[in-house]
Design a protein around this motif. Sequence first.
Motif, PDB file in Angstrom:
ATOM      1  N   GLY A 132       0.812  -1.210   0.000  1.00 32.28           N
ATOM      2  CA  GLY A 132       0.000   0.000   0.000  1.00 32.28           C
ATOM      3  C   GLY A 132       0.846   1.260   0.000  1.00 32.28           C
ATOM      4  N   ASP A 133       1.956   1.239   0.729  1.00 36.41           N
ATOM      5  CA  ASP A 133       2.843   2.403   0.741  1.00 36.41           C
ATOM      6  C   ASP A 133       3.354   2.702  -0.665  1.00 36.41           C
ATOM      7  OD1 ASP A 133       2.586   2.790   3.482  1.00 36.41           O
ATOM      8  OD2 ASP A 133       4.397   1.643   3.969  1.00 36.41           O
ATOM      9  N   TYR A 134       3.728   1.656  -1.391  1.00 37.82           N
ATOM     10  CA  TYR A 134       4.227   1.840  -2.758  1.00 37.82           C
ATOM     11  C   TYR A 134       3.133   2.427  -3.646  1.00 37.82           C
ATOM     12  CZ  TYR A 134       6.414   0.775  -7.249  1.00 37.82           C
ATOM     13  OH  TYR A 134       6.954   0.879  -8.501  1.00 37.82           O
ATOM     14  N   ILE A 135       1.926   1.888  -3.540  1.00 38.42           N
ATOM     15  CA  ILE A 135       0.813   2.372  -4.357  1.00 38.42           C
ATOM     16  C   ILE A 135       0.489   3.820  -4.013  1.00 38.42           C
ATOM     17  CG2 ILE A 135      -1.669   2.089  -4.786  1.00 38.42           C
ATOM     18  CD1 ILE A 135      -1.211  -0.957  -4.413  1.00 38.42           C
ATOM     19  N   ARG A 136       0.478   4.137  -2.718  1.00 41.82           N
ATOM     20  CA  ARG A 136       0.160   5.506  -2.299  1.00 41.82           C
ATOM     21  C   ARG A 136       1.213   6.507  -2.798  1.00 41.82           C
ATOM     22  NH1 ARG A 136      -2.095   2.380   1.852  1.00 41.82           N
ATOM     23  NH2 ARG A 136      -0.120   2.104   2.936  1.00 41.82           N
ATOM     24  N   ALA A 137       2.475   6.094  -2.837  1.00 44.45           N
ATOM     25  CA  ALA A 137       3.518   6.981  -3.355  1.00 44.45           C
ATOM     26  C   ALA A 137       3.318   7.252  -4.846  1.00 44.45           C
ATOM     27  CB  ALA A 137       4.897   6.363  -3.114  1.00 44.45           C
ATOM     28  N   GLU A 138       2.904   6.224  -5.581  1.00 45.59           N
ATOM     29  CA  GLU A 138       2.650   6.400  -7.010  1.00 45.59           C
ATOM     30  C   GLU A 138       1.461   7.338  -7.242  1.00 45.59           C
ATOM     31  OE1 GLU A 138       4.391   4.726  -9.836  1.00 45.59           O
ATOM     32  OE2 GLU A 138       5.787   4.882  -8.135  1.00 45.59           O
ATOM     33  N   LEU A 139       0.444   7.229  -6.414  1.00 43.32           N
ATOM     34  CA  LEU A 139      -0.700   8.126  -6.524  1.00 43.32           C
ATOM     35  C   LEU A 139      -0.315   9.565  -6.181  1.00 43.32           C
ATOM     36  CD1 LEU A 139      -3.485   5.875  -4.956  1.00 43.32           C
ATOM     37  CD2 LEU A 139      -3.544   6.862  -7.257  1.00 43.32           C
ATOM     38  N   LEU A 140       0.505   9.719  -5.159  1.00 41.68           N
ATOM     39  CA  LEU A 140       0.909  11.059  -4.758  1.00 41.68           C
ATOM     40  C   LEU A 140       1.663  11.774  -5.884  1.00 41.68           C
ATOM     41  CD1 LEU A 140       0.825  13.071  -2.424  1.00 41.68           C
ATOM     42  CD2 LEU A 140       2.997  12.119  -1.621  1.00 41.68           C
ATOM     43  N   ALA A 141       2.424  10.996  -6.647  1.00 40.51           N
ATOM     44  CA  ALA A 141       3.144  11.580  -7.781  1.00 40.51           C
ATOM     45  C   ALA A 141       2.185  12.129  -8.841  1.00 40.51           C
ATOM     46  CB  ALA A 141       4.070  10.545  -8.394  1.00 40.51           C
ATOM     47  N   LYS A 142       0.940  11.695  -8.794  1.00 35.74           N
ATOM     48  CA  LYS A 142      -0.083  12.178  -9.724  1.00 35.74           C
ATOM     49  C   LYS A 142      -1.007  13.213  -9.074  1.00 35.74           C
ATOM     50  CE  LYS A 142       1.143   9.492 -13.139  1.00 35.74           C
ATOM     51  NZ  LYS A 142       1.666  10.036 -14.414  1.00 35.74           N
ATOM     52  N   GLY A 143      -0.600  13.707  -7.916  1.00 40.90           N
ATOM     53  CA  GLY A 143      -1.374  14.750  -7.254  1.00 40.90           C
ATOM     54  C   GLY A 143      -2.520  14.249  -6.405  1.00 40.90           C
ATOM     55  N   ILE A 144      -2.482  12.947  -6.038  1.00 42.07           N
ATOM     56  CA  ILE A 144      -3.555  12.349  -5.248  1.00 42.07           C
ATOM     57  C   ILE A 144      -2.982  11.792  -3.954  1.00 42.07           C
ATOM     58  CG2 ILE A 144      -5.301  10.524  -5.177  1.00 42.07           C
ATOM     59  CD1 ILE A 144      -5.403  10.701  -8.255  1.00 42.07           C
ATOM     60  N   HIS A 145      -3.475  12.295  -2.833  1.00 42.33           N
ATOM     61  CA  HIS A 145      -3.102  11.749  -1.530  1.00 42.33           C
ATOM     62  C   HIS A 145      -4.099  10.651  -1.176  1.00 42.33           C
ATOM     63  CE1 HIS A 145      -1.748  11.749   2.715  1.00 42.33           C
ATOM     64  NE2 HIS A 145      -3.028  11.529   2.981  1.00 42.33           N
ATOM     65  N   ALA A 146      -3.602   9.432  -1.017  1.00 37.23           N
ATOM     66  CA  ALA A 146      -4.457   8.301  -0.642  1.00 37.23           C
ATOM     67  C   ALA A 146      -4.253   8.001   0.835  1.00 37.23           C
ATOM     68  CB  ALA A 146      -4.121   7.074  -1.479  1.00 37.23           C
ATOM     69  N   PHE A 147      -5.345   7.877   1.572  1.00 37.31           N
ATOM     70  CA  PHE A 147      -5.263   7.523   2.979  1.00 37.31           C
ATOM     71  C   PHE A 147      -4.861   6.055   3.126  1.00 37.31           C
ATOM     72  CE2 PHE A 147      -7.991  11.197   2.824  1.00 37.31           C
ATOM     73  CZ  PHE A 147      -7.594  11.947   3.920  1.00 37.31           C
TER      74      PHE A 147
END
Length: 336
Positions: A132-147
Amino acid sequence: MNSLLDTTRLSRRSVLAGTAATVFVGSRARAADYTWRLGLSQPVDSPNFIRLKEMTERVRTETGGRLDISMHGGGVLGSDTKMLAMLQSGELEMYNAGNVLGPIVPVTEMPGLPFTFKSPAEVFKALDGDLGDYIRAELLAKGIHAFRWGGDNGFHHLTTSTKPIRTVEDLAGMTMRAPVQEMTVDFFQALGAVPKKFPLSQLYQVLKDKTCDAQTDPLFLIVLMRLYEVQTYLSLTNHWWSGFTFTVNAAAWNKLPDDLKAVVDRNVRISALAQRQDVEKATAEAIGILQAKGMIVNQCDVSGFKRPLGAFYAKWKGVYGSKAWSLLEAHVGKLT
């Protein structure tokens, strides 16, 4: 009868009754410092809406009205694709994402790979942790903060209007409503079905109109969306898991003071864990409800479903990347 349908109808009345509540500080109403919107496509009587509505009310109360999050469920803001675009642009601050993030961040699809995880507990051990940490980092790179704490949707099964699915051969030529990810389309094509992509909001209608003969969804959602009215057979396959990623526009999140972030984080976790329990309970009740509604239930032999998965996994390992794949295999074992 204390069923999912009864519980959600009661809960829907209770949460909607509080929609117009105003937070008062002393004897004066306080205007919010931050006014956000939360969009989701799931119905207002779903565990997602109910638990997130509770979350917004707790946040409003605990922040003394400084952060006011309004709920917009049932796809009233548009399709998932539209809401995702709104989230990225900042037009929408918060969004509860189902299986729609793959076109932006492919690795978000990984937890739904067929026949990998065996239980929700296995899934959430990975998603609440390193995968999940890896996925959340990839989302953050697209301007999306995932809880960190997402919701459950459960393991998928097949329903059809024409015949039961007993073996993979029964899927040959069958029109199948599929989610929007290419991975899910590829899987059904590999099995000989004819997948057609439609958003969740159109699911009932495309089944009613016979645009598609079959579909894939978790048991509780089949109940919640009354698919027993337009499908006759339920074939138990347990072929993949799906869930929800709760997100916020990263720029909006970064503007929020740390004390408000802490309130939101804490209450998102509370609601996510409650939603997971809701889905677990609803899933346990669902087969009995569906049989009572007239659906014919059979256990499917999925051995034939697994035959093409060697090449399938190899292809999608290339899409998702070796780093993400190794994180997945650390939880589920070797796949290729």
